[in-house]
Design a protein around this motif. Sequence first.
Motif, short mmCIF file in Angstrom:
data_model
loop_
_atom_site.label_atom_id
_atom_site.label_comp_id
_atom_site.label_asym_id
_atom_site.label_seq_id
_atom_site.Cartn_x
_atom_site.Cartn_y
_atom_site.Cartn_z
N GLY A 97 0.90 -1.13 -0.01
CA GLY A 97 0.22 -0.48 0.36
C GLY A 97 0.82 1.03 -0.32
O GLY A 97 1.63 1.45 -0.47
N VAL A 98 0.37 2.20 -0.25
CA VAL A 98 0.76 3.62 0.56
C VAL A 98 1.82 4.06 1.36
O VAL A 98 3.20 4.07 0.94
CB VAL A 98 -0.53 4.83 0.98
N GLY A 100 3.75 1.41 2.04
CA GLY A 100 4.62 0.49 1.01
C GLY A 100 6.07 0.82 0.69
O GLY A 100 7.06 1.30 -0.05
N GLY A 101 6.03 2.44 0.25
CA GLY A 101 6.41 3.34 -0.44
C GLY A 101 7.89 3.59 0.62
O GLY A 101 8.61 4.18 0.05
N ARG A 102 7.34 3.72 1.38
CA ARG A 102 8.06 4.25 2.83
C ARG A 102 9.49 2.66 3.52
O ARG A 102 10.22 3.46 3.80
CB ARG A 102 7.52 4.88 3.85
N ASN A 103 9.16 1.72 2.82
CA ASN A 103 8.81 0.91 2.89
C ASN A 103 10.73 0.15 2.45
O ASN A 103 10.84 0.08 0.89
CB ASN A 103 8.26 -0.21 3.76
N ILE B 51 13.46 9.25 4.98
CA ILE B 51 12.05 9.33 4.71
C ILE B 51 11.56 10.39 5.00
O ILE B 51 11.88 11.44 4.11
CB ILE B 51 11.02 8.36 5.49
N PHE B 100 5.02 1.67 -6.59
CA PHE B 100 6.53 2.02 -5.86
C PHE B 100 7.59 0.87 -6.09
O PHE B 100 8.04 0.05 -5.93
CB PHE B 100 6.39 1.48 -4.22
#
Lengths: 116, 114
Positions: A97-98, A100-103, B51, B100
């Motif tokens: 999900g969203v 996931g972009g940070r992961n 981040i 992503f």
Amino acid sequence: SQTIHQWPATLVQPVGSPLSLECTVEGTSNPNLYWYRQAAGRGLQLLFYSVGIGQISSEVPQNLSASRPQDRQFILSSKKLLLSDSGFYLCAWSGQGVAGGRNEQFFGPGTRLTVL
Amino acid sequence: AQSVAQPEDQVNVAEGNPLTVKCTYSVSGNPYLFWYVQYPNRGLQFLLKYITGDNLVKGSYGFEAEFNKSQTSFHLKKPSALVSDSALYFCAVRVLKGGFKTIFGAGTRLFVKA
């Protein structure tokens, strides 16, 4: 804890033969999944990614295809291998999900494919 | 176009000396930046990520990286190199459009000499 498996570890195939590489993830649900190819021990080329069962996005037109028949299973295939398909194939997963972009991504051990 | 550059193919350092592996990026919006390490015939291992927040990020095995927005850089550093740090290092940026996806740099090979 989460683990990611790839097999086989090494594969030698003749030109024109089919290919099936498998990747499975344990310990997580609904991950984003990725297939990369690494040539000559350097840069990674994203081949396919999947955000869910049956959802495949292709990054580069090529001789390969991918499928995700189950939530934590990702398969890379070819009907007829080319010499240029040789390389080190890496599967990876990340959170979904969203967020996931940070992961970060977690990579499998890789499959070294040689096409002769 | 969104991209990541690692300007050095190889970095040589003596054991005990500080090391720096350089990375610059070009993305639209706020970047999500990562460093990974790869040992021979193995998959990549995550080291650290930026981040948001503090520009200095600490990660695994004593590595750290500094996010510099004005210079669009995210250099990897370690105060004292070990021979076991010898490996291939990849900088990566997360692209949020179209899924992503992660764009990886070409990699920098680090040699630490005893």
